[in-house]
Design a protein around this motif. Structure first.
Motif, PDB file in Angstrom:
ATOM      1  N   ASP A 190      19.648 -19.713 -19.005  1.00 63.90           N
ATOM      2  CA  ASP A 190      18.600 -21.140 -19.387  1.00 63.90           C
ATOM      3  C   ASP A 190      18.184 -21.563 -18.099  1.00 63.90           C
ATOM      4  O   ASP A 190      18.650 -22.073 -17.047  1.00 63.90           O
ATOM      5  CB  ASP A 190      19.982 -21.864 -19.854  1.00 63.90           C
ATOM      6  N   MET A 191      17.072 -21.531 -18.107  1.00 64.52           N
ATOM      7  CA  MET A 191      16.021 -22.010 -16.923  1.00 64.52           C
ATOM      8  C   MET A 191      15.436 -23.422 -17.034  1.00 64.52           C
ATOM      9  O   MET A 191      14.708 -23.790 -16.206  1.00 64.52           O
ATOM     10  CB  MET A 191      14.950 -21.248 -16.876  1.00 64.52           C
ATOM     11  N   GLU A 192      15.989 -24.032 -17.896  1.00 65.50           N
ATOM     12  CA  GLU A 192      15.767 -25.560 -18.288  1.00 65.50           C
ATOM     13  C   GLU A 192      15.558 -26.433 -17.352  1.00 65.50           C
ATOM     14  O   GLU A 192      14.700 -27.173 -17.054  1.00 65.50           O
ATOM     15  CB  GLU A 192      16.356 -26.079 -19.542  1.00 65.50           C
ATOM     16  N   LEU A 193      16.649 -26.291 -16.557  1.00 66.18           N
ATOM     17  CA  LEU A 193      16.849 -27.367 -15.204  1.00 66.18           C
ATOM     18  C   LEU A 193      16.285 -26.758 -13.949  1.00 66.18           C
ATOM     19  O   LEU A 193      16.897 -27.143 -12.966  1.00 66.18           O
ATOM     20  CB  LEU A 193      18.242 -27.949 -15.303  1.00 66.18           C
ATOM     21  N   LEU A 194      15.773 -25.407 -13.932  1.00 67.09           N
ATOM     22  CA  LEU A 194      15.579 -24.719 -12.690  1.00 67.09           C
ATOM     23  C   LEU A 194      14.518 -25.601 -11.869  1.00 67.09           C
ATOM     24  O   LEU A 194      13.678 -26.067 -12.406  1.00 67.09           O
ATOM     25  CB  LEU A 194      14.647 -23.418 -13.235  1.00 67.09           C
ATOM     26  N   PRO A 195      14.781 -25.865 -10.828  1.00 68.61           N
ATOM     27  CA  PRO A 195      14.094 -26.961  -9.904  1.00 68.61           C
ATOM     28  C   PRO A 195      12.598 -26.060  -9.611  1.00 68.61           C
ATOM     29  O   PRO A 195      12.643 -24.912  -9.407  1.00 68.61           O
ATOM     30  CB  PRO A 195      14.856 -26.938  -8.500  1.00 68.61           C
ATOM     31  N   GLU A 196      11.817 -26.917  -9.268  1.00 72.42           N
ATOM     32  CA  GLU A 196      10.401 -26.425  -9.175  1.00 72.42           C
ATOM     33  C   GLU A 196      10.311 -25.879  -7.902  1.00 72.42           C
ATOM     34  O   GLU A 196       9.312 -24.896  -7.774  1.00 72.42           O
ATOM     35  CB  GLU A 196       9.485 -27.559  -9.446  1.00 72.42           C
ATOM     36  N   ILE A 201      21.342 -22.808 -14.836  1.00 71.92           N
ATOM     37  CA  ILE A 201      21.137 -23.074 -13.225  1.00 71.92           C
ATOM     38  C   ILE A 201      20.356 -24.560 -13.159  1.00 71.92           C
ATOM     39  O   ILE A 201      19.463 -24.844 -13.861  1.00 71.92           O
ATOM     40  CB  ILE A 201      20.079 -21.990 -12.672  1.00 71.92           C
ATOM     41  N   GLY A 202      20.929 -25.249 -12.154  1.00 71.10           N
ATOM     42  CA  GLY A 202      20.197 -26.420 -11.601  1.00 71.10           C
ATOM     43  C   GLY A 202      20.352 -26.572 -10.249  1.00 71.10           C
ATOM     44  O   GLY A 202      21.381 -25.909  -9.620  1.00 71.10           O
ATOM     45  N   ALA A 203      19.798 -27.352  -9.616  1.00 68.50           N
ATOM     46  CA  ALA A 203      19.846 -27.682  -8.198  1.00 68.50           C
ATOM     47  C   ALA A 203      19.832 -29.111  -7.876  1.00 68.50           C
ATOM     48  O   ALA A 203      18.608 -29.665  -8.284  1.00 68.50           O
ATOM     49  CB  ALA A 203      18.762 -26.820  -7.222  1.00 68.50           C
ATOM     50  N   ASN A 235      14.954 -32.481  -9.015  1.00 67.38           N
ATOM     51  CA  ASN A 235      14.215 -31.113  -8.558  1.00 67.38           C
ATOM     52  C   ASN A 235      13.633 -30.498  -9.646  1.00 67.38           C
ATOM     53  O   ASN A 235      12.596 -29.539  -9.470  1.00 67.38           O
ATOM     54  CB  ASN A 235      15.352 -30.234  -7.985  1.00 67.38           C
ATOM     55  N   LYS A 236      14.272 -30.391 -10.662  1.00 61.68           N
ATOM     56  CA  LYS A 236      13.432 -29.508 -11.934  1.00 61.68           C
ATOM     57  C   LYS A 236      12.161 -30.035 -12.107  1.00 61.68           C
ATOM     58  O   LYS A 236      11.225 -29.449 -12.439  1.00 61.68           O
ATOM     59  CB  LYS A 236      14.501 -29.768 -13.221  1.00 61.68           C
ATOM     60  N   VAL A 268      26.315 -23.448 -14.342  1.00 63.22           N
ATOM     61  CA  VAL A 268      27.198 -23.395 -15.450  1.00 63.22           C
ATOM     62  C   VAL A 268      27.119 -22.420 -16.423  1.00 63.22           C
ATOM     63  O   VAL A 268      26.122 -22.185 -16.958  1.00 63.22           O
ATOM     64  CB  VAL A 268      26.739 -24.742 -16.286  1.00 63.22           C
TER      65      VAL A 268
END
Lengths: 459, 165
Positions: A331-337, A375-377, B75-76, A385
């Motif tokens: 799930d890359m929804e919250l992957l930081p830019e 993933i998120g950061a 960040n996202k 998660v």
């Protein structure tokens, strides 16, 4: 024999204090004795003046005053001498008569006053001018302090010194024991830890003192030892199990074929199966070899920048190729830019192993339902998660999940060794990361992993 | 295009899901100035007011999980968020709220029908002002609120998928 550190500390503590107390007592003795001597000399001087007036002046002026002589108060054991200063003065003879040194006379004549001390008497001499000529008036009195008080004072001081050193001894031993108590506790605890219970840790507290740093250093060392220890265990048990399965198949097949004469087609069929299993065996051996080459060969693990998303893609690919039933959704929804935020300081092989463990557990215990990996950061941490809809962990057993070889009561139908989670936790500890496991039985498990982001200055 | 939006918050990770769904569903090149606003009454004591500091008050209300979750979202959606600010609204009536909106140039308000959790006894629900104010209000369907084991943990922000209502 070498003294124990605690008694050495006690002695080190004790000796300076005893020296100080001794010097202190000496000082008290000398200041008291010199004070009382000075006081007596002053009294003597006053007396000398008085008796000179009474005896010398009165003699020359009127005889009546002499009558009062007896009435005036005398010092204890007082002796008075009146020596006229004239040509007939024989210092040597007079000195002998009074029982004091000749110097005393010359001082008295020259300076107008002189003092002399013997064990028994104090002598004070003054030069007295009268109408009848100059006199040396010497008054002597008992050395009152020396005779009556000195002994008492010395006894008191000695007694006080004795008591003080006893108290100090007690305090010194009490303190040294208490100072070294935590160290003894650490020693005791470390003694308990052996290869059987490597998961034990020393108790850390939140203070930042040296002892806590020692404890933390110990615990870090134990983390590393435990990780490598369990990695070995894990590796061996996994490897032997993985290698045995195809071997069992080959042996079984051969046994069956050899039990009686068969048709040529049957032999071909069996040989095909055997070839298949042997190829599997070959693949696995290759994989193991690869693992051994890349990973845990006792060398120092190199820490480097690792991109978590890349790593997770690798893990996903790896797991799906190992078992085609594994379904993993990243799930890359919250992957930081900003991709820099996804970099952590870590060892690729170790992190790979850690995530493989968690994700493959998710696949295994959810009967190959989809496992979601998000993933998120944030600015300081990378969050991963991992969520599955599997059998979960019973609520009262969740506290034991990090114990090696512990397996929850509802995992009877699944293969496993109970090593994965403790190993993962140890790997994350090495990366200063954290792991939280939340689970509801029969609904699923969520594992939240936090790893600090790679920072340029941290290298 | 830049737009200032206001989202009421109760300093739970769950409340950030509104923000997340706005940003997920924002297809255009719009960037947002986001105001996360919490309603709280000021103390009546003159001593408290003398030493009052908004930053300190916010610090006492917020928690590490919430801050981390904010950062994750920031960040996202880095390119969509031009600023993200946590603020307190301390007014008592609707006109104060209107003034606040005008002062901060708020163009839109996003809320959910979720009941907010008021942890502090001085906090109050902003919805009574939001319902009546003159700025455009967009309600976001929070969907069915499933009970998930990771309540309060940062994982929550990864789990909840809310669709734009």
């Amino acid at each position: 024999m070498q003294m124990k550190r605690s008694s050495r500390t006690a002695l080190l503590f004790l000796i300076p204090f005893l020296v100080v107390i001794f010097l202190f007592s000496l000082f008290i003795y000398y200041s008291v004795s010199s004070y009382s001597e000075n006081y007596l000399f002053k009294l003597l001087e006053a007396r000398a003046n008085k008796v000179a007036r009474e005896n010398i002046d009165a003699k020359s002026l009127s005889k009546n005053l002499l009558m009062d002589n007896e009435a005036t108060e005398k010092l204890p054991h007082e002796k008075d001498f009146f020596i006229p200063i004239n040509d007939k003065l024989d210092i040597k003879a007079e000195a002998k008569k009074v029982g004091i040194s000749q110097r005393f006379f010359s001082d008295a004549v020259k300076n107008g006053s002189a003092e002399f001390v013997t064990k028994q008497y104090l002598y004070k001499g003054i030069r007295y001018k009268s109408k009848a000529g100059d006199f040396i008036v010497i008054t002597a009195a008992e050395n009152y302090f020396e005779i009556n008080q000195a002994k008492n004072l010395i006894n008191t001081l000695l007694f006080a010194m004795g008591i003080a050193s006893l108290i100090l001894l007690y305090i010194a031993f009490y303190f040294s024991k208490n100072i070294f108590k935590p160290i003894s506790a650490i020693t005791e605890k470390v003694k308990e830890i052996s290869s059987e219970n490597l998961h034990l840790r020393l108790n850390e507290n939140n203070t930042n003192d040296e002892l806590n740093q020692l404890t933390m250093t110990f615990n870090n060392m134990l983390d590393r030892i435990e990780t490598s220890f369990e990695t070995q265990n894990n590796f061996i048990s996994n490897a032997s199990h993985e290698l045995r399965t195809p071997l069992t198949a080959i042996i079984g097949e051969t046994d069956v074929v050899l039990s009686k004469p068969r048709q040529a087609e049957d032999y071909i069929e069996s040989l095909k199966i055997i070839l298949q299993e042997a190829e599997k065996l070959d693949n696995k051996t290759k994989a193991l070899l690869f693992l051994a080459q890349t990973g845990f060969n006792g060398k120092v693990q190199k820490f480097d920048k690792v991109r978590i998303d890349q790593l997770l893609w690798d893990v996903k690919e790896n797991l799906e190729s190992m078992n085609s039933k594994n379904k993993i959704y990243l799930d890359m929804e919250l992957l930081p830019e900003n991709p820099m935020k996804l970099k952590v300081n870590g060892n690729t092989q170790l992190l790979h192993l850690a995530f493989s463990n968690i994700i493959s557990n998710g696949c295994k215990y959810s009967d190959f339902n989809t496992v979601t990996v998000s993933i998120g950061a944030s600015d300081d941490f990378v969050y991963i998660v991992i969520n599955d809809s599997g059998i979960g962990i019973p609520e009262d057993e969740i506290q034991y999940i990090y114990d090696p070889f512990f397996r929850a009561s509802n995992t009877k139908n699944y293969e496993g060794y109970g090593i994965g989670l403790p190993l993962t936790r140890n790997i994350l500890r090495m990366h200063n990361g954290k792991i939280f496991v939340n689970s509801v039985q029969e609904q699923g498990t969520t594992v939240q992993i936090t790893i600090p982001t790679w920072k340029p200055e941290a290298v | 295009m830049r737009k200032t939006i206001l989202i009421p918050t109760d300093f739970t990770v769950n409340s950030l899901n509104v923000l997340k769904s706005i940003l997920v569903n924002n297809q255009g090149m719009q960037t947002f100035d986001i105001l996360l606003v919490h309603g709280i009454s000021l103390s009546d004591s003159i001593r408290d007011l003398l030493f009052y500091s908004k930053a300190k008050q916010i610090e006492s209300l917020t928690n590490p999980e919430f801050e981390e979750a904010c950062e994750v979202i920031k960040n996202k959606f880095d390119s969509q968020i031009s600023s993200l600010r946590i603020d307190l609204f301390t007014g008592y009536n609707l006109s104060a709220f209107e003034n606040y909106l005008e002062g901060n140039k708020v163009e839109q308000i996003f809320t959910t029908d979720n009941k907010s959790v008021l942890s502090n006894k001085n906090s109050f629900d902003l919805s009574r002002f939001i319902d009546k104010c003159s700025v455009q209000v967009i309600k976001i369907d929070s969907g069915f609120n499933t009970i998930i084991p990771e309540k309060g943990k940062i994982a929550e922000v990864f789990m909840n998928q809310i669709s734009m209502g």
